[in-house]
Write a protein that holds these residues in place. Structure first.
Motif, PDB file in Angstrom:
ATOM      1  N   TYR A  32       0.821  -1.205   0.000  1.00 20.22           N
ATOM      2  CA  TYR A  32       0.000   0.000   0.000  1.00 20.22           C
ATOM      3  C   TYR A  32       0.852   1.252   0.000  1.00 20.22           C
ATOM      4  N   ALA A  33       0.439   2.197  -0.818  1.00 18.72           N
ATOM      5  CA  ALA A  33       0.927   3.550  -0.633  1.00 18.72           C
ATOM      6  C   ALA A  33       0.337   4.104   0.656  1.00 18.72           C
ATOM      7  N   MET A  34       1.120   4.895   1.346  1.00 20.93           N
ATOM      8  CA  MET A  34       0.672   5.502   2.584  1.00 20.93           C
ATOM      9  C   MET A  34       0.813   7.011   2.485  1.00 20.93           C
ATOM     10  N   ARG A  52       5.548   5.633  -1.170  1.00 20.40           N
ATOM     11  CA  ARG A  52       5.100   4.560  -2.036  1.00 20.40           C
ATOM     12  C   ARG A  52       5.209   3.206  -1.371  1.00 20.40           C
ATOM     13  N   GLY A  53       4.309   2.325  -1.771  1.00 22.26           N
ATOM     14  CA  GLY A  53       4.443   0.945  -1.372  1.00 22.26           C
ATOM     15  C   GLY A  53       5.437   0.196  -2.234  1.00 22.26           C
ATOM     16  N   SER A  54       5.584   0.614  -3.466  1.00 21.61           N
ATOM     17  CA  SER A  54       6.422  -0.099  -4.419  1.00 21.61           C
ATOM     18  C   SER A  54       7.900   0.013  -4.110  1.00 21.61           C
ATOM     19  N   ASP A  55       8.366   1.230  -3.878  1.00 21.74           N
ATOM     20  CA  ASP A  55       9.795   1.427  -3.689  1.00 21.74           C
ATOM     21  C   ASP A  55      10.151   2.371  -2.546  1.00 21.74           C
ATOM     22  N   GLY A  56       9.159   2.837  -1.814  1.00 20.24           N
ATOM     23  CA  GLY A  56       9.422   3.691  -0.673  1.00 20.24           C
ATOM     24  C   GLY A  56       9.708   5.139  -0.996  1.00 20.24           C
ATOM     25  N   THR A  57       9.507   5.541  -2.229  1.00 21.83           N
ATOM     26  CA  THR A  57       9.723   6.931  -2.607  1.00 21.83           C
ATOM     27  C   THR A  57       8.788   7.846  -1.830  1.00 21.83           C
ATOM     28  N   ARG A 101      -4.626   1.866  -4.833  1.00 19.80           N
ATOM     29  CA  ARG A 101      -4.807   2.621  -6.061  1.00 19.80           C
ATOM     30  C   ARG A 101      -4.089   3.956  -6.055  1.00 19.80           C
ATOM     31  N   ALA A 102      -3.506   4.308  -4.937  1.00 23.80           N
ATOM     32  CA  ALA A 102      -2.827   5.592  -4.808  1.00 23.80           C
ATOM     33  C   ALA A 102      -1.426   5.493  -5.394  1.00 23.80           C
ATOM     34  N   THR A 103      -1.369   5.328  -6.686  1.00 29.38           N
ATOM     35  CA  THR A 103      -0.115   5.154  -7.393  1.00 29.38           C
ATOM     36  C   THR A 103       0.193   6.373  -8.247  1.00 29.38           C
ATOM     37  N   ASP A 104       1.474   6.595  -8.463  1.00 28.20           N
ATOM     38  CA  ASP A 104       1.918   7.718  -9.290  1.00 28.20           C
ATOM     39  C   ASP A 104       1.300   9.017  -8.778  1.00 28.20           C
ATOM     40  N   TRP A 105       0.740   9.833  -9.675  1.00 28.69           N
ATOM     41  CA  TRP A 105       0.163  11.099  -9.258  1.00 28.69           C
ATOM     42  C   TRP A 105      -1.018  10.918  -8.316  1.00 28.69           C
ATOM     43  N   LEU A 108      -1.313  11.619  -4.336  1.00 29.71           N
ATOM     44  CA  LEU A 108      -1.590  12.919  -3.742  1.00 29.71           C
ATOM     45  C   LEU A 108      -3.074  13.177  -3.516  1.00 29.71           C
ATOM     46  N   ILE A 109      -3.923  12.286  -3.966  1.00 34.83           N
ATOM     47  CA  ILE A 109      -5.359  12.547  -4.025  1.00 34.83           C
ATOM     48  C   ILE A 109      -6.103  11.695  -3.012  1.00 34.83           C
ATOM     49  N   PRO A 110      -6.818  12.317  -2.083  1.00 39.65           N
ATOM     50  CA  PRO A 110      -7.489  11.529  -1.041  1.00 39.65           C
ATOM     51  C   PRO A 110      -8.421  10.441  -1.535  1.00 39.65           C
ATOM     52  N   ARG A 111      -9.131  10.684  -2.629  1.00 36.06           N
ATOM     53  CA  ARG A 111     -10.140   9.723  -3.060  1.00 36.06           C
ATOM     54  C   ARG A 111      -9.548   8.412  -3.545  1.00 36.06           C
ATOM     55  N   PHE A 112      -8.263   8.356  -3.772  1.00 37.93           N
ATOM     56  CA  PHE A 112      -7.634   7.115  -4.185  1.00 37.93           C
ATOM     57  C   PHE A 112      -7.165   6.268  -3.011  1.00 37.93           C
ATOM     58  N   TYR A 113      -7.368   6.750  -1.817  1.00 35.82           N
ATOM     59  CA  TYR A 113      -7.052   5.981  -0.627  1.00 35.82           C
ATOM     60  C   TYR A 113      -8.283   5.243  -0.120  1.00 35.82           C
ATOM     61  N   ASP A 114      -8.065   4.029   0.302  1.00 30.39           N
ATOM     62  CA  ASP A 114      -9.158   3.154   0.702  1.00 30.39           C
ATOM     63  C   ASP A 114      -9.405   3.135   2.200  1.00 30.39           C
ATOM     64  N   TYR A 115      -8.380   3.387   2.965  1.00 33.91           N
ATOM     65  CA  TYR A 115      -8.478   3.264   4.416  1.00 33.91           C
ATOM     66  C   TYR A 115      -7.891   4.494   5.074  1.00 33.91           C
ATOM     67  N   TRP A 116      -8.530   4.899   6.154  1.00 35.88           N
ATOM     68  CA  TRP A 116      -8.144   6.099   6.868  1.00 35.88           C
ATOM     69  C   TRP A 116      -8.103   5.859   8.361  1.00 35.88           C
ATOM     70  N   GLY A 117      -7.147   6.491   8.995  1.00 34.74           N
ATOM     71  CA  GLY A 117      -7.126   6.499  10.437  1.00 34.74           C
ATOM     72  C   GLY A 117      -8.165   7.447  10.998  1.00 34.74           C
ATOM     73  N   GLN A 118      -8.274   7.448  12.304  1.00 40.46           N
ATOM     74  CA  GLN A 118      -9.297   8.249  12.971  1.00 40.46           C
ATOM     75  C   GLN A 118      -8.933   9.723  13.063  1.00 40.46           C
ATOM     76  N   GLY A 119      -7.697  10.038  12.815  1.00 41.75           N
ATOM     77  CA  GLY A 119      -7.220  11.397  12.938  1.00 41.75           C
ATOM     78  C   GLY A 119      -6.662  11.680  14.312  1.00 41.75           C
ATOM     79  N   THR A 120      -5.641  12.494  14.347  1.00 40.31           N
ATOM     80  CA  THR A 120      -5.051  12.905  15.615  1.00 40.31           C
ATOM     81  C   THR A 120      -4.761  14.399  15.555  1.00 40.31           C
ATOM     82  N   GLN A 121      -5.123  15.091  16.606  1.00 42.73           N
ATOM     83  CA  GLN A 121      -4.998  16.541  16.637  1.00 42.73           C
ATOM     84  C   GLN A 121      -3.569  16.948  16.929  1.00 42.73           C
ATOM     85  N   VAL A 122      -3.063  17.838  16.110  1.00 36.11           N
ATOM     86  CA  VAL A 122      -1.775  18.473  16.347  1.00 36.11           C
ATOM     87  C   VAL A 122      -2.029  19.965  16.499  1.00 36.11           C
TER      88      VAL A 122
END
Length: 126
Positions: A32-34, A52-57, A101-105, A108-122
């Motif tokens: 997975y891309a993170m 990236r999940g593929s190569d860590g870029t 699906r969050a590959t290449d460009w 950068l786009i939230p809608r290509f991510y499938d899973y989300w954490g709950q969020g943490t306040q900074v």
């Protein structure tokens, strides 16, 4: 099925540091891309850093370059965001996300991510 659990947020003074962690379930974590995203009050959710999940870029939004570092430890199914030299402008809820699906460009786009954490306040005080 991936579940993400974040930790590490908090209140810090300007110039301080925080390290966010996001632990992911699932043995396919390395594929997975993170991304780390943040959302300030009244603002859109914006990308902060990706790896990236593929190569860590890695990639970073301009405002955090040189201050933040994203990394991952696939053996621990964990992604980190080390945040140094924090500024009040960094104040936001920070979310980690995982996506096949969050590959290449698309990384950068939230809608290509499938899973989300709950969020943490900074919160960075001046």
């Amino acid at each position: 099925q991936v579940q993400l659990v974040e930790s590490g947020g908090g209140l810090v003074q300007t110039g301080g540091s925080l390290r966010l962690s996001c632990e992911a379930s699932g043995r396919t974590f390395s594929n997975y891309a993170m991304g780390w995203f943040r959302q300030a009050p009244g603002k859109e959710r914006d990308v902060v850093a990706t790896i990236r999940g593929s190569d860590g870029t890695t990639s970073y939004t301009d405002s955090v370059k040189g201050r933040f570092t994203i990394s991952r430890d696939n053996a621990k199914n964990t992604v980190y965001l080390q945040m140094n030299s924090l500024k009040p402008e960094d104040t936001a809820v920070y979310y980690c996300a995982a996506g096949l699906r969050a590959t290449d460009w698309r990384i950068l786009i939230p809608r290509f991510y499938d899973y989300w954490g709950q969020g943490t306040q900074v919160t960075v005080s001046s």
